[in-house]
Design an enzyme around this catalytic site. Structure first.
Site, PDB file in Angstrom:
ATOM      1  N   GLU A 117       0.875  -1.178   0.000  1.00  0.00           N
ATOM      2  CA  GLU A 117       0.000   0.000   0.000  1.00  0.00           C
ATOM      3  C   GLU A 117       0.901   1.213   0.000  1.00  0.00           C
ATOM      4  O   GLU A 117       2.120   1.084   0.225  1.00  0.00           O
ATOM      5  CB  GLU A 117      -0.888   0.012   1.254  1.00  0.00           C
ATOM      6  N   HIS A 146      -9.798  11.076   4.150  1.00  0.00           N
ATOM      7  CA  HIS A 146      -9.835  10.356   2.879  1.00  0.00           C
ATOM      8  C   HIS A 146     -10.470  11.306   1.861  1.00  0.00           C
ATOM      9  O   HIS A 146     -11.490  11.924   2.159  1.00  0.00           O
ATOM     10  CB  HIS A 146     -10.667   9.079   3.019  1.00  0.00           C
ATOM     11  N   ARG A 155      -3.220  11.778  -1.770  1.00  0.00           N
ATOM     12  CA  ARG A 155      -4.504  12.000  -1.068  1.00  0.00           C
ATOM     13  C   ARG A 155      -4.691  13.424  -0.568  1.00  0.00           C
ATOM     14  O   ARG A 155      -5.762  14.007  -0.716  1.00  0.00           O
ATOM     15  CB  ARG A 155      -4.573  11.082   0.157  1.00  0.00           C
ATOM     16  N   HIS A 187     -10.978  10.196   8.579  1.00  0.00           N
ATOM     17  CA  HIS A 187     -10.788   8.750   8.433  1.00  0.00           C
ATOM     18  C   HIS A 187     -10.077   8.143   9.641  1.00  0.00           C
ATOM     19  O   HIS A 187     -10.477   7.110  10.156  1.00  0.00           O
ATOM     20  CB  HIS A 187      -9.968   8.522   7.158  1.00  0.00           C
ATOM     21  N   ARG A 238      -0.397   8.420   9.938  1.00  0.00           N
ATOM     22  CA  ARG A 238      -0.355   6.960  10.054  1.00  0.00           C
ATOM     23  C   ARG A 238       0.057   6.325   8.734  1.00  0.00           C
ATOM     24  O   ARG A 238      -0.458   6.691   7.674  1.00  0.00           O
ATOM     25  CB  ARG A 238      -1.756   6.468  10.425  1.00  0.00           C
TER      26      ARG A 238
END
Ligand SMILES: Cc1cc2nc3c(=O)[nH]c(=O)nc-3n(C[C@H](O)[C@H](O)[C@H](O)COP(=O)(O)OP(=O)(O)OC[C@H]3O[C@@H](n4cnc5c(N)ncnc54)[C@H](O)[C@@H]3O)c2cc1C
Length: 554
Positions: A128, A252, A301, A362, A397
């Site tokens: 990811e 998000h 993002r 998120h 994170r």
């Protein structure tokens, strides 16, 4: 006014336990099971405010990160986590996470969690964003959280057959009970439903573990479920615990916009849809990512989320659109069956219509400040999972580290209690809010926070948020109940987040200040928030490897 005040413990039913665990996500259930394993004689009570699987855990999609594959190592996982954390992770906490993580995942598998595997047998590991190795274990494709939750709850069910582990659903923890020396001595609960525990009562315990999850419900759009109102963090603050890194909230960029009356858990519209060729458009149908970034709609993002917010502000609208009509039925059905189904369930057909989308809160990187054993600054009070700030995430994170953090630190808490379980203390006070707030403040609070303290932040916007919160804080309510307690908690958290965001005059990780667009060395550290008799206070503490320089940003 937001302030701490001690009150005599509420009258009502009472139960005794050695440890009370609040919350039934990955963090709470793993903690309860680990204590049950390490201290088989201890009486454990797990309480949760709704049904057992109503937290964020079961919605986790991507997976759980651990150095389990060939060519990977805890050192590499450590390096990737520190990079994402933008200079303010606690390296000792990250080291614990990455070195103990692989065994924690293996134990989860032994417990019964079934992860996806390669045809030849080994775990199927994927990558990811931010991970330089393939290390994300997943289950059921994108249903990892559901499988982890299933396996943990099955084990909990089995353990609850023994006399020493008990579970109460629909039990909302209201506040901590404190002994005369300031130690945690239990919790007060509001229990809904039928049975011997109805109404407000108390659990007296030698130790309290808060595992109440995140606080996405502070915002009008969130991927978090309804239960994510940050209650544990609010009650820890009221009991005198410190919170850290609250300004670092991951947003998000695209969730399905469900109208202004929706409350949380908006379905994610994954980046992969843009990866297949869908693009963002404004109200007039014009593409707005082209020219903003060389990757246009596939920019990182934060860039996409910020661009969307700017368009929304310019248009005065509460969403933008994603155009995926040209992808065609075959691509939608093959690649995105879940997203297609959830759009259609909500009355939108992506094959023929634009999809309304909005950025959403998120993940909370900050929370109740803990040490490496999950201990908070209040003796006898531990915190675990998304409600805790162990120092693992720093300013951002790394994807899929959160489920792992819940597992690893739950086991650390159990080991800590096995070493030193405090004596039972008689509660002398509880720390209920001074005045409850009316549940009607929740919607305007969420809108205020999304508009002024969400993706885009500035000194001016944050000051407006602060002023708005003061006004909302005047709307008292004399009818205690779950909704009023949660509204009061959301207000305290929103105030704490805004205070931390005002203090941090830089852009770092997931905290973006329009008026301070650069990362600044002076801010390499943590904003620590506490609640005292005079209200919220904050201090700035430099990151661990720096010279102490207290007071800045306070
Ligand atoms: C859509 C989505 C996708 C995600 N994908 C991933 C992923 O792929 N990988 C990853 O690592 N992370 C992912 N995350 C994040 C991860 O799911 C969470 O961080 C993690 O599950 C948090 O676990 P927890 O046990 O701390 O909290 P939760 O699972 O949220 O559980 C909190 C519990 O506390 C209870 N509770 C709350 N307040 C009270 C109260 N006052 N009294 C009693 N009980 C209370 C709740 O009812 C709930 O049972 C995702 C999150 C979301 C929302």
């Amino acid at each position: 006014m937001i302030a701490r005040r001690m009150l005599a413990p509420a009258p009502g039913w009472r139960r005794d336990a050695d440890v009370v665990v609040v919350g039934s996500g990955v963090a709470g259930v793993t903690t309860a099971l680990a204590i049950h394993h390490d201290l088989p004689w201890a009486r454990i009570l797990l309480v949760t405010k709704s049904l057992l699987d109503d937290g964020s855990t079961r919605w986790a999609q991507g997976g759980i990160a651990a150095a389990l594959g060939p060519g990977d190592s805890p050192e590499q996982h450590l390096a990737d986590t520190l990079t994402a954390g933008a200079g303010i992770c606690d390296e000792r906490a990250v080291r614990a996470l990455v070195t103990e993580g692989p065994d924690a995942v293996r134990r989860l598998i032994e417990l019964g969690a079934e992860f996806d595997r390669e045809p030849t047998g080994p775990l199927s590991l994927t990558r990811e964003g931010g991970h330089l190795r393939r290390r994300i274990a997943h289950a059921g494709g994108d249903a990892t959280g559901a499988e982890i939750s299933r396996a943990l709850l099955a084990a909990l069910d089995e353990a609850a057959a023994s006399a020493n582990l008990d579970v109460i659903e629909h039990a909302l923890a209201i506040d901590l009970l404190l002994a005369a020396d300031g130690r945690a001595a239990g919790v007060t609960l509001h229990v809904l439903g039928e049975g011997q525990h109805d109404g407000v009562g108390a659990v007296h315990a030698r130790d309290v573990v808060l595992a109440t999850g995140g606080f996405g419900q502070v915002y009008s759009a969130t991927t978090n479920p309804r239960v994510s109102t940050g209650d544990g963090l609010a009650l820890a603050l009221r009991a005198g615990a410190q919170a850290a890194d609250l300004e670092f909230i991951q947003f998000h960029p695209t969730v399905l916009w469900l109208g202004s009356n929706s409350h949380g858990r908006q379905p994610l519209i994954s980046e992969a849809v843009r990866g297949e060729g869908a693009f963002l458009v404004d109200r007039r149908g014009s593409r707005f990512m082209t020219g903003q970034h060389r990757l246009a709609d596939l920019a990182p993002r934060d860039v996409v989320a910020k661009a969307i917010m700017r368009v929304m502000i310019d248009e005065g609208s509460d969403h933008v659109y994603l155009d995926g009509r040209h992808l065609g039925a075959a691509v939608w059905r093959r690649r995105f069956p879940t997203i297609l189904a959830s759009c259609r369930q909500n009355g939108i057909d992506p094959l023929t219509e634009l999809i309304p989308v909005v950025p959403a809160a998120h993940y909370a990187s900050g929370g109740i400040r803990t040490d490496l054993h999950g201990r908070t600054s209040v003796p006898g009070l531990h915190a675990c999972g998304e409600t805790a700030c162990t120092g693992v995430h720093g300013a951002n994170r790394l994807a899929s580290n959160s489920l792992l953090e819940g597992l690893v630190f739950a086991e650390r808490i159990a080991a800590d209690l096995a070493d030193d379980l405090p004596q039972m203390a008689e509660p002398a006070a509880d720390v209920r809010p001074v005045g409850l707030l009316d549940p009607s403040i929740v919607r305007p609070l969420q809108e205020l926070m999304s508009a002024r303290a969400g993706v885009l932040r500035s000194g001016e916007g944050l000051a407006a948020a602060q002023a708005g919160l003061i006004t909302l804080g005047e709307q008292g309510c004399d009818k205690p109940g779950a909704e009023a307690w949660q509204a009061t908690n959301l207000h305290l958290l929103a105030s704490a987040i805004v205070s931390a965001a005002i203090a941090r005059q830089e852009t770092r990780g997931s905290h973006w200040r329009e008026d301070f667009p650069d990362q600044r060395d002076a801010w390499r550290g943590h904003v620590i928030i506490s609640l005292g008799p005079a209200g919220l206070t904050r201090v700035f503490e430099p990151a661990l490897d720096q010279e102490p320089k207290r007071g800045e940003g306070a």
